[in-house]
Design an enzyme around this catalytic site. Structure first.
Site, short mmCIF file in Angstrom:
data_model
loop_
_atom_site.label_atom_id
_atom_site.label_comp_id
_atom_site.label_asym_id
_atom_site.label_seq_id
_atom_site.Cartn_x
_atom_site.Cartn_y
_atom_site.Cartn_z
N SER A 1 138.32 16.40 13.03
CA SER A 1 137.07 17.11 13.35
C SER A 1 137.43 18.49 13.77
O SER A 1 136.67 19.60 13.73
CB SER A 1 136.51 16.57 14.54
OG SER A 1 135.53 15.77 14.34
N LYS B 1 136.25 21.16 11.48
CA LYS B 1 134.74 21.61 11.60
C LYS B 1 134.65 23.16 12.07
O LYS B 1 133.72 23.98 11.80
CB LYS B 1 133.86 20.75 12.68
CG LYS B 1 133.71 19.43 12.22
CD LYS B 1 133.41 18.36 13.36
CE LYS B 1 132.87 17.00 12.66
NZ LYS B 1 132.66 15.96 13.80
N TYR C 1 133.42 17.21 2.74
CA TYR C 1 133.62 16.68 3.98
C TYR C 1 134.76 15.99 4.54
O TYR C 1 135.69 16.48 5.22
CB TYR C 1 132.22 16.44 4.67
CG TYR C 1 132.55 15.88 6.06
CD1 TYR C 1 132.60 16.72 7.04
CD2 TYR C 1 132.58 14.55 6.37
CE1 TYR C 1 132.67 16.32 8.45
CE2 TYR C 1 132.74 14.10 7.66
CZ TYR C 1 132.71 14.95 8.68
OH TYR C 1 133.06 14.43 10.10
N TYR D 1 133.60 16.68 21.85
CA TYR D 1 132.63 15.34 21.93
C TYR D 1 131.86 15.38 23.11
O TYR D 1 131.45 16.55 23.84
CB TYR D 1 133.43 14.17 21.85
CG TYR D 1 134.31 13.90 20.57
CD1 TYR D 1 133.76 14.15 19.28
CD2 TYR D 1 135.60 13.90 20.83
CE1 TYR D 1 134.55 14.10 18.20
CE2 TYR D 1 136.50 13.63 19.81
CZ TYR D 1 136.08 14.06 18.46
OH TYR D 1 136.98 13.83 17.40
N VAL E 1 139.73 13.12 15.69
CA VAL E 1 140.02 11.65 15.96
C VAL E 1 141.45 11.23 15.60
O VAL E 1 142.07 10.25 15.60
CB VAL E 1 139.28 10.55 15.46
CG1 VAL E 1 137.78 10.61 16.08
CG2 VAL E 1 139.03 10.80 13.99
N1 GLU Z 1 136.11 12.37 9.60
C1 GLU Z 1 136.15 11.89 10.81
C2 GLU Z 1 134.48 11.45 10.76
O1 GLU Z 1 133.83 12.21 10.09
C3 GLU Z 1 136.10 12.92 11.88
C4 GLU Z 1 135.68 12.52 13.02
C5 GLU Z 1 136.30 13.20 14.23
O2 GLU Z 1 137.47 13.61 13.95
O3 GLU Z 1 135.76 13.58 15.22
O4 GLU Z 1 134.14 10.20 11.22
#
Ligand code: GLU
Length: 305
Positions: free
Chosen positions: A61, A64, A189, A241, A259
């Site tokens: 994430s 992002k 993504y 989060y 994650v």
């Molecule tokens: N590739 C993970 C997903 O889309 C990233 C989630 C994350 O790191 O929060 O579920």
């Protein structure tokens, strides 16, 4: 500084025992739960590190933040935020409920999965490859590391199992929140999530954000001061989060976790920090990494509040 970082890592290693590595993406389950590392990159170009700071991990994430910057460079801030909001959700990062019931006009923010998929969908290019080149080249530039690449195994593992993200993306397409080929957008993504780096790479990205969009090691401006401000603000409210509020109170640094166990933390006008520890807490944040950042924030008085 190296000495301080070393003692903070040693003080907090035990917390890793209380966490669990992510396993919903099967290949992430292979991570060593005991790893814990940190790197600090100061704005005068110095770098300090301790622990498992050279171990590579997928940024998940944290990507992002990168795709948000690339989408803004491509489309401008106004266009991007007409498709994705700026508000925290209080729900989990891959929640479908918040997308359908609470705010069907647009995903809440670019740091949850739906918002990031919508942001990534805005990146322009004639082909998937061209769009991905844009993301990976920008990542190489802001890490100063030409070797940055994706972890093919993690990418494929998520592509095979990422049905929750598929559901989010198809739901958004049906509501006309995203346009184009959904599988191609998801592929982009999944690839960005599988970008691999070390604490040092993450610390450098954070240092650029801390330095208002200028790479500390070369003086080159890569994003405007305004975009850097917006990205850091969204990191404060949505980056950790649904633990973002607690993180702001106890640590007080704009940050984004993934994650894979990484955290990117940008202390405005002071330093960039990269932390890595794959054992996660119940909210999906690195359990020992949070403790490390908390101790460092206290020691150096890093809270922006
Ligand atoms: N590739 C993970 C997903 O889309 C990233 C989630 C994350 O790191 O929060 O579920």
């Amino acid at each position: 500084m190296n000495q301080l970082l070393k003692s903070i890592i040693e003080n907090n290693r035990r917390y890793a025992l209380e966490g669990k590595v992510a396993s919903y993406i099967p290949s992430l389950a292979k991570a060593n739960a005991e790893h814990l590392g940190i790197c600090v990159a100061t704005l005068d170009g110095k770098e300090f590190s301790a622990g498992d700071c050279d171990v590579k991990f997928t940024i998940q994430s944290i990507s992002k933040v990168i795709s948000l910057m690339v989408a803004i460079l491509d489309n401008g801030t106004k266009n991007v935020f007409s498709k994705v909001g700026m508000e925290p959700t209080g729900d989990s990062f891959n929640s479908i409920m918040s997308l359908e019931v609470k705010n069907p006009q647009k995903p809440f923010n670019p740091m949850i999965n739906a918002g990031a998929i919508a942001t990534t969908a805005l990146i322009s290019g004639d082909s998937l490859e061209e769009k991905f080149e844009k993301i990976i080249n920008f990542t190489r530039k802001i890490t100063g590391n030409d070797e940055i690449n994706i972890n093919e195994e993690v990418y494929l593992s998520e592509r095979v199992t990422g049905d929750r993200n598929r559901a989010l993306a198809y739901f958004m397409k049906s509501n006309k929140l995203i346009e184009g080929d959904v599988e191609e957008i998801l592929d982009l993504y999944f690839r960005q999530c599988a970008i691999e780096g070390t604490c040092r790479d993450i610390a450098r990205i954070a240092a650029m954000l801390a330095n208002d969009g200028i790479l500390p090691w070369s003086g080159e401006r890569v994003i405007s001061r305004e975009v850097s401000r917006i990205v850091k603000t969204i990191m404060v409210t949505c980056g950790m989060y649904d633990a973002s509020g607690e993180f702001a109170v106890h640590i007080g640094i704009p940050a984004k976790s993934g994650v894979g166990g990484g955290i990117l933390a940008a202390v405005p006008r002071r330093m960039g920090i990269g932390v890595f520890g794959p054992a996660l807490d119940a909210k999906g944040n690195t359990i020992a990494g949070i403790q490390v950042l908390q101790e460092l924030s206290k020691e150096l008085d890093l809270s922006i509040f």
